[in-house]
Design a protein around this motif. Structure first.
Motif, PDB file in Angstrom:
ATOM      1  N   PHE A 142       0.795  -1.229   0.000  1.00 38.55           N
ATOM      2  CA  PHE A 142       0.000   0.000   0.000  1.00 38.55           C
ATOM      3  C   PHE A 142       0.826   1.276   0.000  1.00 38.55           C
ATOM      4  N   GLY A 143       2.145   1.174   0.137  1.00 43.34           N
ATOM      5  CA  GLY A 143       2.978   2.366   0.274  1.00 43.34           C
ATOM      6  C   GLY A 143       3.034   2.796   1.729  1.00 43.34           C
ATOM      7  N   ARG A 144       3.829   3.816   1.990  1.00 39.66           N
ATOM      8  CA  ARG A 144       3.958   4.301   3.369  1.00 39.66           C
ATOM      9  C   ARG A 144       2.654   4.936   3.821  1.00 39.66           C
ATOM     10  N   PRO A 145       2.263   4.690   5.075  1.00 41.24           N
ATOM     11  CA  PRO A 145       1.014   5.278   5.565  1.00 41.24           C
ATOM     12  C   PRO A 145       1.177   6.764   5.861  1.00 41.24           C
ATOM     13  N   HIS A 146       0.072   7.485   5.745  1.00 36.23           N
ATOM     14  CA  HIS A 146       0.060   8.886   6.165  1.00 36.23           C
ATOM     15  C   HIS A 146      -0.191   8.973   7.663  1.00 36.23           C
ATOM     16  N   MET A 147      -1.013   8.062   8.169  1.00 35.71           N
ATOM     17  CA  MET A 147      -1.324   8.025   9.601  1.00 35.71           C
ATOM     18  C   MET A 147      -1.174   6.598  10.105  1.00 35.71           C
ATOM     19  N   ILE A 148      -0.633   6.473  11.314  1.00 31.72           N
ATOM     20  CA  ILE A 148      -0.518   5.179  11.981  1.00 31.72           C
ATOM     21  C   ILE A 148      -1.335   5.258  13.263  1.00 31.72           C
ATOM     22  N   HIS A 149      -2.333   4.413  13.357  1.00 30.12           N
ATOM     23  CA  HIS A 149      -3.186   4.343  14.544  1.00 30.12           C
ATOM     24  C   HIS A 149      -2.810   3.070  15.291  1.00 30.12           C
TER      25      HIS A 149
END
Length: 82
Positions: free
Chosen positions: A21-28
């Motif tokens: 998916f590519g690098r995340p913008h947000m990590i929860h």
């Protein structure tokens, strides 16, 4: 802007998800009320386990904005899925 959110990753599955998916913008760190509130209609949400129908955590966890985190470390932000 369409964002990628990762939810609940704590092991090597994180890097497998990045490859797909590519690098995340947000990590929860957990599926909580804050994560649900911050996810837009067009956003992509990737769960380490489960899906959006799992119970919401009683407590909110800290979230990371990957763009800001990269900037603080002096790393270039590369959105390879844009």
């Amino acid at each position: 802007m369409r964002c990628v959110h990762f939810v609940g990753f704590r092991d090597d599955r994180f890097w497998a998800a990045v490859r797909v998916f590519g690098r995340p913008h947000m990590i929860h760190h957990r599926w909580d009320a804050r994560a649900k509130r911050e996810i837009g209609d067009d956003d992509v949400v990737v769960f380490a386990t489960g899906d959006e129908h799992q119970p919401v955590s009683r407590y909110n966890g800290p979230d990371l904005d990957e763009r800001l985190y990269s900037e603080l470390l002096g790393l270039p932000w590369i959105d390879d899925k844009a």
